[in-house]
Design a protein around this motif. Structure first.
Motif, mmCIF file in Angstrom:
data_model
loop_
_atom_site.group_PDB
_atom_site.id
_atom_site.type_symbol
_atom_site.label_atom_id
_atom_site.label_comp_id
_atom_site.label_asym_id
_atom_site.label_seq_id
_atom_site.Cartn_x
_atom_site.Cartn_y
_atom_site.Cartn_z
ATOM 1 N N SER A 1 0.821 -1.220 0.000
ATOM 2 C CA SER A 1 0.000 0.000 0.000
ATOM 3 C C SER A 1 0.850 1.264 0.000
ATOM 4 O O SER A 1 0.399 2.321 -0.445
ATOM 5 N N MET A 2 2.095 1.170 0.496
ATOM 6 C CA MET A 2 2.970 2.335 0.564
ATOM 7 C C MET A 2 4.086 2.290 -0.480
ATOM 8 O O MET A 2 4.999 3.125 -0.471
ATOM 9 N N TYR A 3 3.992 1.309 -1.385
ATOM 10 C CA TYR A 3 4.971 1.176 -2.469
ATOM 11 C C TYR A 3 6.395 1.059 -1.926
ATOM 12 O O TYR A 3 7.330 1.694 -2.412
ATOM 13 N N LEU A 4 6.545 0.236 -0.893
ATOM 14 C CA LEU A 4 7.836 -0.042 -0.293
ATOM 15 C C LEU A 4 8.094 -1.539 -0.350
ATOM 16 O O LEU A 4 7.172 -2.337 -0.550
ATOM 17 N N SER A 5 9.344 -1.934 -0.158
ATOM 18 C CA SER A 5 9.645 -3.365 -0.066
ATOM 19 C C SER A 5 9.343 -3.839 1.350
ATOM 20 O O SER A 5 9.390 -3.051 2.310
ATOM 21 N N GLN A 6 9.030 -5.121 1.487
ATOM 22 C CA GLN A 6 8.746 -5.650 2.822
ATOM 23 C C GLN A 6 9.956 -5.536 3.757
ATOM 24 O O GLN A 6 9.788 -5.182 4.929
ATOM 25 N N PRO A 7 11.189 -5.801 3.288
ATOM 26 C CA PRO A 7 12.337 -5.614 4.188
ATOM 27 C C PRO A 7 12.475 -4.188 4.701
ATOM 28 O O PRO A 7 12.870 -3.976 5.852
ATOM 29 N N THR A 8 12.119 -3.204 3.869
ATOM 30 C CA THR A 8 12.180 -1.804 4.311
ATOM 31 C C THR A 8 11.195 -1.558 5.439
ATOM 32 O O THR A 8 11.514 -0.917 6.450
ATOM 33 N N VAL A 9 9.970 -2.069 5.274
ATOM 34 C CA VAL A 9 8.954 -1.912 6.324
ATOM 35 C C VAL A 9 9.421 -2.592 7.601
ATOM 36 O O VAL A 9 9.334 -2.024 8.705
ATOM 37 N N SER A 10 9.929 -3.805 7.484
ATOM 38 C CA SER A 10 10.393 -4.548 8.664
ATOM 39 C C SER A 10 11.522 -3.807 9.376
ATOM 40 O O SER A 10 11.576 -3.788 10.612
ATOM 41 N N GLU A 11 12.406 -3.193 8.614
ATOM 42 C CA GLU A 11 13.530 -2.471 9.210
ATOM 43 C C GLU A 11 13.038 -1.247 9.984
ATOM 44 O O GLU A 11 13.536 -0.949 11.074
ATOM 45 N N HIS A 12 12.049 -0.528 9.453
ATOM 46 C CA HIS A 12 11.487 0.629 10.166
ATOM 47 C C HIS A 12 10.862 0.189 11.490
ATOM 48 O O HIS A 12 11.034 0.857 12.520
ATOM 49 N N ILE A 13 10.122 -0.909 11.480
ATOM 50 C CA ILE A 13 9.487 -1.390 12.713
ATOM 51 C C ILE A 13 10.550 -1.850 13.709
ATOM 52 O O ILE A 13 10.455 -1.555 14.913
ATOM 53 N N ARG A 14 11.568 -2.582 13.201
ATOM 54 C CA ARG A 14 12.638 -3.032 14.087
ATOM 55 C C ARG A 14 13.344 -1.842 14.744
ATOM 56 O O ARG A 14 13.661 -1.868 15.941
ATOM 57 N N TYR A 15 13.549 -0.761 13.971
ATOM 58 C CA TYR A 15 14.223 0.416 14.506
ATOM 59 C C TYR A 15 13.385 1.060 15.621
ATOM 60 O O TYR A 15 13.909 1.451 16.668
ATOM 61 N N LEU A 16 12.073 1.160 15.398
ATOM 62 C CA LEU A 16 11.196 1.744 16.420
ATOM 63 C C LEU A 16 11.251 0.916 17.703
ATOM 64 O O LEU A 16 11.336 1.466 18.814
ATOM 65 N N GLU A 17 11.175 -0.385 17.579
ATOM 66 C CA GLU A 17 11.204 -1.256 18.754
ATOM 67 C C GLU A 17 12.542 -1.150 19.482
ATOM 68 O O GLU A 17 12.599 -1.182 20.718
ATOM 69 N N GLU A 18 13.597 -0.969 18.713
ATOM 70 C CA GLU A 18 14.925 -0.845 19.322
ATOM 71 C C GLU A 18 15.050 0.468 20.092
ATOM 72 O O GLU A 18 15.561 0.503 21.224
ATOM 73 N N ILE A 19 14.571 1.567 19.501
ATOM 74 C CA ILE A 19 14.632 2.879 20.149
ATOM 75 C C ILE A 19 13.788 2.893 21.423
ATOM 76 O O ILE A 19 14.200 3.421 22.467
#
Length: 314
Positions: free
Chosen positions: A28-46
């Motif tokens: 829906s956001m025209y992104l790759s799944q690894p990119t989405v996963s990396e953003h979520i992982r970064y939020l959880e890490e912060i």
């Protein structure tokens, strides 16, 4: 902490929560799944907290994730309001309206109204979520939507309700029912019909039961054979001969129902109910939402929709 306030990252997180999927959010956001996963992982890490539970193919927010989602959604809407305010300064109306509706107004009334609204305001997009009346109110109170449309109302000091349409609930039976050639049925005969009912949060079910009880017709003796979670499921059950059901006339406007489903009235009784649009008191609507409310009011005065109400008034 500045990275935590990245609105694009918040938008990705909200999309994953709403679609319950990394894959669908990425598409829906025209992104790759690894990119989405990396953003979520970064939020959880912060944050030092897991925000999502991965359960097979479906994703659900944790308690911390729900808190983060609520605040992230508010910040994203604030951004939209800022952009709209600047556009208002230039004399244009645009942005996104978040609506919720129970099944009947959401399926049979609002799509036509939204189409008419967008003819006047083509730069506005509309998000419409459909659920039971209670679920719609919960979405308003949680800040997920700005305006709701329901087939039932109740007292809540945090809410403001306005009637916008009149509907009639009829008893719909299969064409092969013993009552399939009738136009009316007595209150006593109701106990002879196997009934399909909607789920407990349904506005149609709530209003039908309240009106019947107010006229001395007890629902305790009804032969309930099934409880189904949508109007379309109920209609399919009626067509299949499972039983009859109390249903809005709007749901029978589809030409495909003619000859397959027979609407009956209760002798000496009209099951009339208003539809409402509901807002949270003291909440400032976005400019686009305010224009939509004005559009609804104009159409209500002109009686450009809700034919069930027109028929009754005639």
């Amino acid at each position: 902490m500045e990275s935590l306030l990245d609105l694009h990252r918040m938008e990705i997180f909200c999309k994953v929560v709403e679609l319950k999927s990394f894959t669908r959010a990425a598409e829906s956001m025209y992104l790759s799944q690894p990119t989405v996963s990396e953003h979520i992982r970064y939020l959880e890490e912060i944050l030092g907290e897991p925000l999502l539970d991965r359960m097979g193919r479906e994703v659900q927010p944790t308690q911390a994730g729900r808190i983060f989602y609520d605040y992230a959604r508010r910040m994203l809407r604030l951004r939209e309001q800022m952009v709209q305010a600047l556009r208002d300064h230039r004399g244009t109306v645009s942005g996104k309206i978040y609506l919720g509706a129970s099944t009947i107004p959401g399926t049979y009334i609002l799509p036509e109204l939204i189409a008419g609204f967008r003819l006047q305001f083509p730069d506005v997009t509309v998000s419409l979520k459909i659920g039971g009346s209670r679920a719609v109110v919960d979405m308003i109170l949680n800040g997920e939507i700005e305006i709701g449309f329901t087939g039932a109302r109740w007292n809540d000091p945090k809410l403001e309700w306005d009637e916008f349409c009149l509907d009639e609930i009829v008893l719909a039976v299969p064409k092969d029912s013993p009552f399939g050639k009738d136009e009316e049925i007595s209150g006593e005969d109701l106990s002879r019909i196997p009934l399909i009912v909607r789920e407990p949060g349904s506005g149609t079910r709530k209003m039908a039961e309240e009106i019947l009880k107010s006229h001395g017709i007890s629902t305790d003796s009804f032969r309930v054979v099934a409880e189904l979670g949508s109007t379309e499921a109920v209609k399919q059950g009626i067509r299949a001969g499972l039983g009859g059901s109390f249903i809005s006339r709007f749901a029978l406007k589809d030409g495909g129902d003619v000859g397959e489903i027979v609407p009956l009235r209760i002798k000496g009784l009209r099951l009339l109910r208003p539809f409402y649009f509901v807002r949270r008191k003291k909440r400032h609507l976005s400019p686009a939402a305010r224009m939509f409310v004005s559009f609804i009011e104009e159409n209500k005065k002109a009686r450009n929709f809700c034919l069930s109400g027109k028929e009754e008034k005639g």
